[in-house]
Design a protein around this motif. Structure first.
Motif, short mmCIF file in Angstrom:
data_model
loop_
_atom_site.label_atom_id
_atom_site.label_comp_id
_atom_site.label_asym_id
_atom_site.label_seq_id
_atom_site.Cartn_x
_atom_site.Cartn_y
_atom_site.Cartn_z
N ASP A 25 0.78 -1.25 0.00
CA ASP A 25 0.00 0.00 0.00
C ASP A 25 0.81 1.29 0.00
OD1 ASP A 25 -2.62 -1.11 -0.08
OD2 ASP A 25 -2.42 -1.67 2.02
N PHE A 26 2.10 1.27 0.33
CA PHE A 26 2.90 2.48 0.17
C PHE A 26 2.96 2.87 -1.30
CE2 PHE A 26 5.24 1.41 4.23
CZ PHE A 26 4.89 2.57 4.89
N LEU A 27 3.10 1.85 -2.15
CA LEU A 27 3.32 2.08 -3.58
C LEU A 27 2.44 1.11 -4.35
CD1 LEU A 27 5.11 3.54 -5.74
CD2 LEU A 27 6.74 1.67 -5.48
N THR A 84 6.34 9.95 0.43
CA THR A 84 7.08 9.82 1.69
C THR A 84 7.87 8.52 1.73
OG1 THR A 84 5.43 11.14 2.87
CG2 THR A 84 6.84 9.72 4.20
N PHE A 85 7.25 7.44 1.24
CA PHE A 85 7.93 6.13 1.19
C PHE A 85 9.16 6.19 0.30
CE2 PHE A 85 8.22 2.17 -1.39
CZ PHE A 85 8.73 1.33 -0.41
N ILE A 86 9.02 6.80 -0.87
CA ILE A 86 10.16 6.89 -1.79
C ILE A 86 11.25 7.79 -1.19
CG2 ILE A 86 10.89 7.57 -4.11
CD1 ILE A 86 8.04 6.94 -5.07
N SER A 144 16.55 8.25 1.31
CA SER A 144 17.35 8.80 2.41
C SER A 144 18.20 7.73 3.07
CB SER A 144 16.43 9.45 3.45
OG SER A 144 15.68 8.48 4.16
N LYS A 145 17.70 6.50 3.08
CA LYS A 145 18.44 5.39 3.66
C LYS A 145 19.39 4.73 2.65
CE LYS A 145 16.95 5.37 7.86
NZ LYS A 145 17.87 5.58 8.99
N VAL A 160 13.25 0.35 -10.64
CA VAL A 160 13.74 1.65 -10.17
C VAL A 160 13.22 2.77 -11.07
CG1 VAL A 160 15.80 3.05 -9.74
CG2 VAL A 160 15.82 0.61 -9.19
N GLU A 161 13.21 2.51 -12.38
CA GLU A 161 12.74 3.52 -13.33
C GLU A 161 11.29 3.89 -13.08
OE1 GLU A 161 12.29 4.15 -18.19
OE2 GLU A 161 12.63 2.15 -17.36
N VAL A 162 10.44 2.92 -12.81
CA VAL A 162 9.03 3.19 -12.56
C VAL A 162 8.86 3.95 -11.23
CG1 VAL A 162 6.79 2.12 -12.07
CG2 VAL A 162 8.19 1.28 -13.96
#
Length: 349
Positions: free
Chosen positions: A292-294, A312-314, A319-320, A338-340
């Motif tokens: 559900d994040f993405l 926010t998830f991305i 950041s990590k 990664v591209e999507v």
């Protein structure tokens, strides 16, 4: 075209005079509806026990009878109707703020700018637009497991609407996101048992405690399988009414933010989708499992509008500096590149 009946109930909540339809359809008013007035606020609240046994409050303004708020107490969902205006003889709320799970800020805000009175919907608008598709058929329900990295398997069926993972750690197996409903849990345990008859399912990870993600946990409890979840989600699972008679069987293990268990790194975030919501990162294989994040369509179509919790998830995985080559979604697309992800982040918000 075939999905109209499924979506009409969601769309009806965006329009105040359609949102009260369950009240108008109620035949047994004496048993299922109670009424109370608040003289101080000049409002009247109708409490309705509907056909799904949900307890729902409808609050109306006394002088105008305008709908002010719907509070679905069973689903912990609140809809606030505001900014009323009259256009061509129709008075309606221009905005609907939607709050879930006790959140202080709305998860969604819908705007009703105008109404056009029509006799029917143009059939062409109910067809799949040119350049999209093919339409994904419903799954056959037959689960299959495919190895996508060393000792890491994705489970899905021919439709791929719901996906889960499991990781083999020596003689034990850890499952991720496979407790949506009892039938799915039973099939998943059976499939893993057939594929690895000498190994034992030791744990199942729960991303967050919404009904569609936990309803099948009783099956895992019956097998003595430990449940991994954050502290908040465990408390929510314990409070879920359907588990009341079996909760004594549940074995929990609290996961902490950035905890690593058998090569799986757990991250616990707070989002507007759920109060607490975790995902898993498999560093050795560069794979992330999340729910559900993405949410990405099967054909990798990127919408022009994305919820803030997706961005926010991305932001967090960037950041990590989590290096990944594939994100497995618990729903729909289980091979997000990664591209999507980058294209999704750059979508208008």
């Amino acid at each position: 075209m075939g999905n109209f009946d499924r979506f009409v109930s969601y769309n009806a909540l965006n329009i105040d005079f359609l949102a009260i339809r369950p009240l108008l359809d109620e035949a047994n008013i004496k048993s299922n509806i109670t009424l109370r007035q608040d003289r101080k606020s000049a409002t009247t609240t109708l409490t309705h026990k509907n056909a799904n046994d949900h307890i729902v409050d409808y609050e109306f303004d006394n002088s105008t009878l305008q709908l002010l708020k719907i509070n679905n107490k069973t689903r912990q969902a609140i809809f606030i109707y505001d900014d009323y205006q009259t256009t061509r003889g129709l008075t309606f709320a221009r905005s609907v703020n939607k709050y879930y799970n006790g959140a202080k800020e709305p998860a969604y805000i819908s705007f009703n700018d105008k109404f056009e009175i029509i006799e029917e919907v143009d059939a062409a608008k109910l067809q799949l637009p040119q350049g999209y598709g093919p339409e994904v058929k419903p799954g056959d329900g037959v689960l299959v497991a495919k190895e996508i990295a060393q000792d890491l398997y994705v489970i899905t069926d021919s439709g791929g609407w719901r996906n889960s993972l499991f990781k083999v750690n020596g003689d034990e197996i850890m499952v991720f996101g496979a407790a949506g409903y009892p039938e799915l849990s039973t099939k998943t345990i059976k499939l893993i048992g057939e594929q690895f008859p000498t190994k034992k399912i030791s744990a199942i990870h729960v991303t967050h405690a919404q009904e569609a993600d936990i309803a099948g946990l009783t099956v895992y409890a019956e097998h003595g399988i430990e449940m991994l979840a954050d502290e908040y989600s465990i408390a929510a699972i314990k409070a879920y009414p359907d588990f009341a008679n079996d909760i004594h069987r549940f074995k929990f293990r609290t996961i902490e933010h950035e905890q690593v268990i058998d090569g799986a790194s757990f991250y616990v975030l707070e989002s507007m989708h759920a109060k607490r919501q975790s995902f898993v990162y498999f560093e050795d294989s560069g794979i992330i499992f999340q729910a559900d994040f993405l949410n990405i369509a099967f054909d990798n179509t990127v919408p022009k509008l994305i919820p803030n919790y997706t961005r926010t998830f991305i932001d967090f995985i960037r950041s990590k500096k989590l290096k990944f080559n594939r994100i497995v979604g618990n729903y729909k697309n289980n091979n997000i590149s990664v591209e999507v992800v980058n294209k999704t982040y750059n979508a208008m918000m």
